[in-house]
Write a protein that holds these residues in place. Sequence first.
Motif, mmCIF file in Angstrom:
data_model
loop_
_atom_site.group_PDB
_atom_site.id
_atom_site.type_symbol
_atom_site.label_atom_id
_atom_site.label_comp_id
_atom_site.label_asym_id
_atom_site.label_seq_id
_atom_site.Cartn_x
_atom_site.Cartn_y
_atom_site.Cartn_z
ATOM 1 N N ALA A 10 0.962 -1.137 -0.049
ATOM 2 C CA ALA A 10 -0.299 0.152 0.648
ATOM 3 C C ALA A 10 1.001 1.251 -0.180
ATOM 4 O O ALA A 10 0.401 1.860 -0.807
ATOM 5 C CB ALA A 10 -0.982 0.113 1.001
ATOM 6 N N ARG A 11 2.138 0.958 0.722
ATOM 7 C CA ARG A 11 2.552 2.050 1.473
ATOM 8 C C ARG A 11 3.720 2.585 -0.367
ATOM 9 O O ARG A 11 3.279 3.813 -0.798
ATOM 10 C CB ARG A 11 4.150 2.396 2.097
ATOM 11 N N ASN A 12 3.645 1.616 -1.332
ATOM 12 C CA ASN A 12 4.596 1.647 -2.276
ATOM 13 C C ASN A 12 3.477 1.877 -3.695
ATOM 14 O O ASN A 12 3.639 3.786 -4.412
ATOM 15 C CB ASN A 12 5.012 0.644 -2.891
ATOM 16 N N ILE A 13 2.527 1.662 -3.914
ATOM 17 C CA ILE A 13 1.878 2.049 -4.193
ATOM 18 C C ILE A 13 1.115 3.792 -4.288
ATOM 19 O O ILE A 13 0.850 4.267 -5.544
ATOM 20 C CB ILE A 13 -0.254 1.454 -4.569
ATOM 21 N N PHE A 14 0.892 4.628 -2.801
ATOM 22 C CA PHE A 14 1.009 5.183 -2.428
ATOM 23 C C PHE A 14 1.817 6.197 -3.314
ATOM 24 O O PHE A 14 1.524 7.503 -3.779
ATOM 25 C CB PHE A 14 0.475 5.830 -1.320
ATOM 26 N N TYR A 15 3.122 5.718 -2.631
ATOM 27 C CA TYR A 15 4.739 6.523 -3.501
ATOM 28 C C TYR A 15 4.274 7.260 -4.788
ATOM 29 O O TYR A 15 4.656 7.626 -5.330
ATOM 30 C CB TYR A 15 5.567 6.477 -2.035
ATOM 31 N N GLY A 16 4.290 5.432 -5.598
ATOM 32 C CA GLY A 16 4.765 4.922 -5.976
ATOM 33 C C GLY A 16 3.726 6.605 -7.391
ATOM 34 O O GLY A 16 3.678 6.642 -8.486
ATOM 35 N N GLY A 17 1.679 6.111 -6.627
ATOM 36 C CA GLY A 17 1.194 6.710 -7.146
ATOM 37 C C GLY A 17 1.588 8.647 -7.913
ATOM 38 O O GLY A 17 1.044 9.214 -8.366
ATOM 39 N N SER A 18 1.680 8.857 -5.878
ATOM 40 C CA SER A 18 1.864 10.356 -5.545
ATOM 41 C C SER A 18 3.395 11.022 -6.806
ATOM 42 O O SER A 18 3.211 12.090 -7.438
ATOM 43 C CB SER A 18 1.732 10.672 -4.549
ATOM 44 N N LEU A 19 4.759 10.032 -6.867
ATOM 45 C CA LEU A 19 5.095 10.264 -7.651
ATOM 46 C C LEU A 19 4.596 10.578 -9.556
ATOM 47 O O LEU A 19 5.695 11.622 -10.041
ATOM 48 C CB LEU A 19 6.761 9.819 -7.907
ATOM 49 N N PHE A 20 4.121 9.513 -9.684
ATOM 50 C CA PHE A 20 3.613 9.486 -10.984
ATOM 51 C C PHE A 20 2.850 10.671 -10.976
ATOM 52 O O PHE A 20 2.978 11.537 -12.383
ATOM 53 C CB PHE A 20 2.605 8.259 -11.716
ATOM 54 N N PHE A 21 2.122 10.954 -10.943
ATOM 55 C CA PHE A 21 1.061 12.627 -11.353
ATOM 56 C C PHE A 21 1.443 13.722 -10.038
ATOM 57 O O PHE A 21 1.087 14.704 -11.543
ATOM 58 C CB PHE A 21 -0.342 11.902 -9.932
ATOM 59 N N PHE A 22 2.615 13.837 -9.782
ATOM 60 C CA PHE A 22 3.060 15.036 -9.637
ATOM 61 C C PHE A 22 4.544 15.016 -10.973
ATOM 62 O O PHE A 22 4.716 16.676 -11.576
ATOM 63 C CB PHE A 22 4.283 14.721 -8.282
ATOM 64 N N LEU A 23 5.004 14.158 -11.239
ATOM 65 C CA LEU A 23 5.232 14.292 -12.146
ATOM 66 C C LEU A 23 5.070 14.878 -13.911
ATOM 67 O O LEU A 23 5.541 15.405 -14.386
ATOM 68 C CB LEU A 23 6.418 12.993 -13.495
ATOM 69 N N LEU A 24 3.615 13.981 -13.932
ATOM 70 C CA LEU A 24 2.712 14.072 -15.014
ATOM 71 C C LEU A 24 1.937 15.928 -14.761
ATOM 72 O O LEU A 24 2.568 16.244 -15.868
ATOM 73 C CB LEU A 24 1.025 13.430 -15.066
ATOM 74 N N PHE A 25 2.128 16.233 -13.156
ATOM 75 C CA PHE A 25 1.341 17.677 -13.234
ATOM 76 C C PHE A 25 2.821 18.752 -13.937
ATOM 77 O O PHE A 25 2.365 19.686 -14.571
ATOM 78 C CB PHE A 25 1.180 18.122 -11.820
ATOM 79 N N ALA A 26 4.220 18.212 -13.709
ATOM 80 C CA ALA A 26 5.645 18.894 -13.408
ATOM 81 C C ALA A 26 5.319 19.004 -15.119
ATOM 82 O O ALA A 26 5.467 19.842 -16.276
ATOM 83 C CB ALA A 26 6.261 18.573 -12.714
ATOM 84 N N ALA A 27 5.053 17.911 -15.524
ATOM 85 C CA ALA A 27 4.844 18.111 -17.623
ATOM 86 C C ALA A 27 3.566 18.936 -18.180
ATOM 87 O O ALA A 27 3.980 19.394 -19.331
ATOM 88 C CB ALA A 27 5.564 16.746 -17.649
ATOM 89 N N LEU A 28 3.367 18.447 -17.710
ATOM 90 C CA LEU A 28 1.918 19.664 -18.420
ATOM 91 C C LEU A 28 2.102 21.161 -18.436
ATOM 92 O O LEU A 28 1.470 21.561 -18.529
ATOM 93 C CB LEU A 28 0.393 19.102 -18.214
ATOM 94 N N THR A 29 2.195 20.855 -16.730
ATOM 95 C CA THR A 29 2.472 22.818 -16.929
ATOM 96 C C THR A 29 3.974 23.278 -17.839
ATOM 97 O O THR A 29 2.820 24.691 -17.649
ATOM 98 C CB THR A 29 2.766 22.875 -14.973
#
Length: 150
Positions: A10-29
Amino acid sequence: MAEGLTKSAARNIFYGGSLFFFLLFAALTAHSHWYMVNTSTDREGLTESVKHGKEVWEKNMCINCHSIMGEGAYFAPELGNVWERYGGHQNPDAARAGIAAWIRAQPLGAEGRRQMPAYDFTEEEMQALIDFLQWTDSIDAQDWPPTPAG
């Protein structure tokens, strides 16, 4: 076989998902910034006079009554297409004179109507403001405003 989701999974999914969406947000910005700077902004038309006209617009708080490109107050007409409404594409000189005369004639004093305050613009400020309004009309507003009247 495990019965359910473990704490570490669960921790790995949380951190992995958070990292993925942060990188997606940064790329879209970054893409949005690149698009605004390189595609949707008319840098060639952004002259010193246009910049000064925006300063006049801001100094006199025109946005407190008018909207431009859909942003601002809706007390007075949208000004993103005022250049077009005054026939600036067909006769730029007449449009400049018409817009300047309208601003200088304010307030009209028509009873029961909203009144634009009087502004004592110098000729340089007036021409710069008109340059700014002409420049905003050249922006691809994706069919905004929905009616020619603003």
